[in-house]
Design a protein around this motif. Structure first.
Motif, PDB file in Angstrom:
ATOM      1  N   ALA A   1      81.076  90.592   1.398  1.00  0.00           N
ATOM      2  CA  ALA A   1      81.230  90.494  -0.055  1.00  0.00           C
ATOM      3  C   ALA A   1      82.434  89.649  -0.455  1.00  0.00           C
ATOM      4  CB  ALA A   1      81.357  91.894  -0.660  1.00  0.00           C
ATOM      5  N   GLY A   2      83.453  89.563   0.395  1.00  0.00           N
ATOM      6  CA  GLY A   2      84.659  88.859  -0.016  1.00  0.00           C
ATOM      7  C   GLY A   2      85.046  87.621   0.756  1.00  0.00           C
ATOM      8  N   TYR A   3      84.532  87.422   1.949  1.00  0.00           N
ATOM      9  CA  TYR A   3      85.088  86.341   2.767  1.00  0.00           C
ATOM     10  C   TYR A   3      84.774  84.931   2.284  1.00  0.00           C
ATOM     11  CZ  TYR A   3      80.899  85.228   5.665  1.00  0.00           C
ATOM     12  OH  TYR A   3      79.684  84.817   6.136  1.00  0.00           O
ATOM     13  N   ARG A   4      83.758  84.760   1.473  1.00  0.00           N
ATOM     14  CA  ARG A   4      83.437  83.403   0.990  1.00  0.00           C
ATOM     15  C   ARG A   4      84.478  82.893   0.000  1.00  0.00           C
ATOM     16  NH1 ARG A   4      78.508  85.702   1.898  1.00  0.00           N
ATOM     17  NH2 ARG A   4      77.123  84.543   3.273  1.00  0.00           N
ATOM     18  N   LYS A   5      85.216  83.815  -0.622  1.00  0.00           N
ATOM     19  CA  LYS A   5      86.262  83.431  -1.574  1.00  0.00           C
ATOM     20  C   LYS A   5      87.627  83.430  -0.903  1.00  0.00           C
ATOM     21  CE  LYS A   5      83.799  86.131  -4.981  1.00  0.00           C
ATOM     22  NZ  LYS A   5      83.519  87.346  -4.235  1.00  0.00           N
ATOM     23  N   ALA A   6      87.649  83.525   0.413  1.00  0.00           N
ATOM     24  CA  ALA A   6      88.900  83.663   1.138  1.00  0.00           C
ATOM     25  C   ALA A   6      88.976  82.668   2.282  1.00  0.00           C
ATOM     26  CB  ALA A   6      89.005  85.095   1.683  1.00  0.00           C
ATOM     27  N   GLN A   7      90.031  82.788   3.061  1.00  0.00           N
ATOM     28  CA  GLN A   7      90.193  82.005   4.282  1.00  0.00           C
ATOM     29  C   GLN A   7      89.687  82.879   5.421  1.00  0.00           C
ATOM     30  OE1 GLN A   7      94.333  79.924   3.937  1.00  0.00           O
ATOM     31  NE2 GLN A   7      94.445  81.853   2.822  1.00  0.00           N
ATOM     32  N   LEU A   8      88.607  82.461   6.055  1.00  0.00           N
ATOM     33  CA  LEU A   8      87.993  83.242   7.133  1.00  0.00           C
ATOM     34  C   LEU A   8      88.504  82.702   8.464  1.00  0.00           C
ATOM     35  CD1 LEU A   8      85.988  85.365   8.153  1.00  0.00           C
ATOM     36  CD2 LEU A   8      84.189  83.629   7.949  1.00  0.00           C
ATOM     37  N   ILE A   9      89.260  83.537   9.183  1.00  0.00           N
ATOM     38  CA  ILE A   9      89.927  83.092  10.403  1.00  0.00           C
ATOM     39  C   ILE A   9      89.493  83.936  11.600  1.00  0.00           C
ATOM     40  CG2 ILE A   9      92.174  82.653  11.501  1.00  0.00           C
ATOM     41  CD1 ILE A   9      91.637  80.982   8.911  1.00  0.00           C
ATOM     42  N   ASP A  10      89.027  83.247  12.624  1.00  0.00           N
ATOM     43  CA  ASP A  10      88.677  83.857  13.909  1.00  0.00           C
ATOM     44  C   ASP A  10      89.889  83.668  14.816  1.00  0.00           C
ATOM     45  OD1 ASP A  10      87.747  84.219  16.583  1.00  0.00           O
ATOM     46  OD2 ASP A  10      85.716  83.652  16.013  1.00  0.00           O
ATOM     47  N   VAL A  11      90.516  84.767  15.235  1.00  0.00           N
ATOM     48  CA  VAL A  11      91.740  84.667  16.043  1.00  0.00           C
ATOM     49  C   VAL A  11      91.473  84.743  17.542  1.00  0.00           C
ATOM     50  CG1 VAL A  11      93.252  85.487  14.191  1.00  0.00           C
ATOM     51  CG2 VAL A  11      92.315  87.129  15.815  1.00  0.00           C
ATOM     52  N   ARG A  12      90.190  84.630  17.932  1.00  0.00           N
ATOM     53  CA  ARG A  12      89.855  84.627  19.360  1.00  0.00           C
ATOM     54  C   ARG A  12      90.172  83.253  19.963  1.00  0.00           C
ATOM     55  NH1 ARG A  12      83.848  85.908  19.634  1.00  0.00           N
ATOM     56  NH2 ARG A  12      83.868  84.389  17.957  1.00  0.00           N
ATOM     57  N   GLU A  13      90.145  83.181  21.266  1.00  0.00           N
ATOM     58  CA  GLU A  13      90.409  81.926  21.965  1.00  0.00           C
ATOM     59  C   GLU A  13      89.224  80.965  21.760  1.00  0.00           C
ATOM     60  OE1 GLU A  13      93.328  80.972  23.425  1.00  0.00           O
ATOM     61  OE2 GLU A  13      94.038  82.843  22.552  1.00  0.00           O
ATOM     62  N   PRO A  14      89.459  79.646  21.892  1.00  0.00           N
ATOM     63  CA  PRO A  14      88.407  78.653  21.625  1.00  0.00           C
ATOM     64  C   PRO A  14      87.098  78.870  22.393  1.00  0.00           C
ATOM     65  CG  PRO A  14      90.520  77.562  21.773  1.00  0.00           C
ATOM     66  CD  PRO A  14      90.752  79.006  22.165  1.00  0.00           C
ATOM     67  N   ASN A  15      87.172  79.298  23.645  1.00  0.00           N
ATOM     68  CA  ASN A  15      85.929  79.504  24.400  1.00  0.00           C
ATOM     69  C   ASN A  15      85.110  80.652  23.815  1.00  0.00           C
ATOM     70  OD1 ASN A  15      87.995  81.269  25.385  1.00  0.00           O
ATOM     71  ND2 ASN A  15      86.782  81.675  27.211  1.00  0.00           N
ATOM     72  N   GLU A  16      85.779  81.686  23.299  1.00  0.00           N
ATOM     73  CA  GLU A  16      85.072  82.800  22.653  1.00  0.00           C
ATOM     74  C   GLU A  16      84.450  82.317  21.343  1.00  0.00           C
ATOM     75  OE1 GLU A  16      87.396  86.847  23.253  1.00  0.00           O
ATOM     76  OE2 GLU A  16      88.808  85.214  22.825  1.00  0.00           O
ATOM     77  N   PHE A  17      85.212  81.535  20.579  1.00  0.00           N
ATOM     78  CA  PHE A  17      84.750  80.983  19.299  1.00  0.00           C
ATOM     79  C   PHE A  17      83.520  80.106  19.510  1.00  0.00           C
ATOM     80  CE2 PHE A  17      84.921  77.685  15.965  1.00  0.00           C
ATOM     81  CZ  PHE A  17      84.985  78.465  14.818  1.00  0.00           C
ATOM     82  N   ASP A  18      83.578  79.227  20.532  1.00  0.00           N
ATOM     83  CA  ASP A  18      82.461  78.314  20.812  1.00  0.00           C
ATOM     84  C   ASP A  18      81.194  79.061  21.221  1.00  0.00           C
ATOM     85  OD1 ASP A  18      84.145  76.218  20.198  1.00  0.00           O
ATOM     86  OD2 ASP A  18      84.506  75.645  22.289  1.00  0.00           O
ATOM     87  N   ALA A  19      81.363  80.212  21.866  1.00  0.00           N
ATOM     88  CA  ALA A  19      80.206  80.997  22.311  1.00  0.00           C
ATOM     89  C   ALA A  19      79.474  81.650  21.137  1.00  0.00           C
ATOM     90  CB  ALA A  19      80.645  82.061  23.309  1.00  0.00           C
ATOM     91  N   GLY A  20      80.142  81.779  20.001  1.00  0.00           N
ATOM     92  CA  GLY A  20      79.529  82.345  18.803  1.00  0.00           C
ATOM     93  C   GLY A  20      80.584  82.830  17.839  1.00  0.00           C
TER      94      GLY A  20
END
Length: 126
Positions: free
Chosen positions: A38-57
């Motif tokens: 409900a709120g993340y589209r109006k915010a800064q959505l940050i994934d703090v995982r490592e790049p390989n985790e981010f790339d996997a999904g």
């Protein structure tokens, strides 16, 4: 005597863990997936995982700023907009929220259960 010392050390570790957990809950509001969506589209959505985790999904629309790089990449985040954080399970996003709070960020939210609990849209790097 050795048992007494081990018990004192164990008690200190438990107390520190409880203190950290309580302070993280005061700093960042933990959101269910529905509240997060409900709120993340109006915010800064940050994934703090490592790049390989981010790339996997990752959650569609998220930016990858790993916890290990957060201190050096703070200028990429605006203090006047809410920050929605997530990691794999919720531990790293809690630590990221503590760090951001110390740097003056006020509107901090993180996803309950992290990415492993996410059932919404995801993007993978092919």
């Amino acid at each position: 005597m050795t048992l007494y010392i081990l018990l004192v050390i164990l008690a200190a570790i438990i107390a520190y863990s409880i203190f950290n957990w309580v302070s993280q809950r005061r700093i960042a509001k933990t959101l269910s997936q529905e509240e997060f969506v409900a709120g993340y589209r109006k915010a800064q959505l940050i994934d703090v995982r490592e790049p390989n985790e981010f790339d996997a999904g990752h959650i569609l629309g998220a930016r990858n700023i790993p916890l290990s790089q957060l201190k050096t990449r703070l200028k990429e985040l605006r203090q006047d907009k809410p920050v929605y954080l997530y990691c794999q399970s919720g531990l790293r996003s809690g630590r990221a929220a503590q760090m951001l709070h110390r740097k003056g960020y006020k509107e901090l939210y993180h996803l309950k259960g992290g990415f492993k609990q996410w059932s919404g849209k995801i993007k993978t790097k092919s």
